[in-house]
Design a protein around this motif. Structure first.
Motif, PDB file in Angstrom:
ATOM      1  N   GLU A  56       0.260  10.926  -1.221  1.00  0.00           N
ATOM      2  CA  GLU A  56      -0.687  10.403  -0.237  1.00  0.00           C
ATOM      3  C   GLU A  56      -0.615   8.886  -0.356  1.00  0.00           C
ATOM      4  O   GLU A  56      -0.782   8.350  -1.466  1.00  0.00           O
ATOM      5  CB  GLU A  56      -2.118  10.897  -0.504  1.00  0.00           C
ATOM      6  CG  GLU A  56      -3.078  10.420   0.590  1.00  0.00           C
ATOM      7  CD  GLU A  56      -4.552  10.609   0.264  1.00  0.00           C
ATOM      8  OE1 GLU A  56      -4.887  11.021  -0.862  1.00  0.00           O
ATOM      9  OE2 GLU A  56      -5.369  10.303   1.153  1.00  0.00           O
ATOM     10  N   ILE A  57      -0.369   8.206   0.748  1.00  0.00           N
ATOM     11  CA  ILE A  57      -0.205   6.743   0.681  1.00  0.00           C
ATOM     12  C   ILE A  57      -1.419   6.070   1.327  1.00  0.00           C
ATOM     13  O   ILE A  57      -1.730   6.321   2.494  1.00  0.00           O
ATOM     14  CB  ILE A  57       1.116   6.311   1.355  1.00  0.00           C
ATOM     15  CG1 ILE A  57       2.285   7.001   0.651  1.00  0.00           C
ATOM     16  CG2 ILE A  57       1.265   4.786   1.306  1.00  0.00           C
ATOM     17  CD1 ILE A  57       3.637   6.755   1.293  1.00  0.00           C
ATOM     18  N   CYS A  59      -4.676   6.077  -0.443  1.00  0.00           N
ATOM     19  CA  CYS A  59      -5.569   7.230  -0.690  1.00  0.00           C
ATOM     20  C   CYS A  59      -7.041   6.869  -0.649  1.00  0.00           C
ATOM     21  O   CYS A  59      -7.887   7.763  -0.663  1.00  0.00           O
ATOM     22  CB  CYS A  59      -5.234   7.875  -2.036  1.00  0.00           C
ATOM     23  SG  CYS A  59      -5.669   6.844  -3.462  1.00  0.00           S
ATOM     24  N   ASN A  83      -4.957  -1.322  -3.524  1.00  0.00           N
ATOM     25  CA  ASN A  83      -6.110  -2.149  -3.843  1.00  0.00           C
ATOM     26  C   ASN A  83      -6.694  -1.721  -5.200  1.00  0.00           C
ATOM     27  O   ASN A  83      -7.144  -0.582  -5.369  1.00  0.00           O
ATOM     28  CB  ASN A  83      -7.148  -1.977  -2.719  1.00  0.00           C
ATOM     29  CG  ASN A  83      -8.389  -2.808  -2.942  1.00  0.00           C
ATOM     30  OD1 ASN A  83      -8.992  -2.768  -4.012  1.00  0.00           O
ATOM     31  ND2 ASN A  83      -8.789  -3.545  -1.933  1.00  0.00           N
ATOM     32  N   CYS A 109       2.904   0.392  -0.866  1.00  0.00           N
ATOM     33  CA  CYS A 109       3.891   1.329  -0.329  1.00  0.00           C
ATOM     34  C   CYS A 109       5.315   0.748  -0.385  1.00  0.00           C
ATOM     35  O   CYS A 109       6.282   1.460  -0.646  1.00  0.00           O
ATOM     36  CB  CYS A 109       3.493   1.630   1.120  1.00  0.00           C
ATOM     37  SG  CYS A 109       4.532   2.815   1.897  1.00  0.00           S
TER      38      CYS A 109
END
Ligand SMILES: C[S@@+](CC[C@H](N)C(=O)[O-])C[C@H]1O[C@@H](n2cnc3c(N)ncnc32)[C@H](O)[C@@H]1O
Length: 226
Positions: A56-57, A59, A83, A109
């Motif tokens: 999951e990018i 999240c 973050n 990412c």
């Protein structure tokens, strides 16, 4: 006071850090250099099993990640977030649910090819990625071709991208980019909550907010060609 707050945060992090993936640090903060020096994550070593890995990018605070892991004990999920403060929130969410098939990676990412072998990922979830409507920011959109290239490389043949957004413009842009890149569009929905896909839907934190505002949710399922 500030000292006590820091102490509490450190204690909290210590308690949750079993969910934090800590791959070898890069020799430079430059993303291009970091990506060139590979530090592949070994899923079998981390999860102590050989189940396939989903990503999951972006999240956020981790609500989707823990629910996905609860519903899919046959898969491992690595939830990626750039973050640092939000990573801490995701770690706390993971700690409360305590799944054995979830890890959290603090990374942008852009740097993921450093960590994941080509063809090693089963599916990628892009949940309410920031739409970035103004053209100077187009390159930062997580469905810009430079990111689709990264996903295509990491995904196994037949691997899928699951994309959700509340933005009609971002949906249209992403659909066009995925088609142009050569992904097969398995489904595209302009109102997820009125489609059959809702049966398997996992609501994210942002999604709950948008649904409560009465906004339609858009979804794309795209597949890497075999
Ligand atoms: C709008 S929030 C959505 C959070 C969550 N997925 C949800 O649906 O509730 C987007 C998240 O993606 C993260 N993000 C944005 N760009 C990113 C990037 N290039 N790499 C990793 N995370 C990113 C942001 O920090 C933020 O937490």
């Amino acid at each position: 006071m500030r000292q006590r707050r820091k102490h509490n945060l450190d204690a909290e992090l210590e308690r949750c850090k079993r969910f934090l993936l800590e791959p070898a640090p890069a020799s430079s903060e430059n993303a291009l250099i970091a990506v060139t020096e590979k530090a592949y994550i070994d899923g079998a070593e981390i999860f102590k099993n050989d189940k396939q890995i989903s990503l999951e990018i972006g999240c956020g605070k981790g609500a989707f990640a823990v629910e996905f892991c609860r519903r899919n004990p046959d898969r491992n999920l690595i939830a990626v977030e750039r973050n640092a403060k939000i990573v801490v929130s995701a770690l706390i969410t993971a700690d409360a649910a305590n799944p054995d098939n979830l890890m959290i990676l603090h990374s942008p990412c852009e740097v993921l090819p450093r960590y994941f072998r080509p063809g090693s990922i089963r599916e990628i979830f892009l949940n309410f990625s920031t739409p970035l409507p103004n053209s100077p920011c187009t390159r930062q959109r997580l469905t810009h071709p430079r990111f689709l290239q990264i996903y295509n490389e990491m995904l196994m043949p037949g691997g899928r991208i699951y994309f959700k957004t509340d933005s009609g413009d971002f949906f249209a842009y992403s659909l066009e980019q995925m088609k142009d890149f050569g992904f097969e569009i398995v489904r595209s929905e302009t109102d997820l909550y009125k489609s059959d896909l809702i049966a398997d839907n996992i609501q994210t934190e942002y999604e709950r907010r948008f649904v409560n505002m009465g906004l339609p949710i858009y979804m794309i399922i795209a597949q890497k060609k075999v």
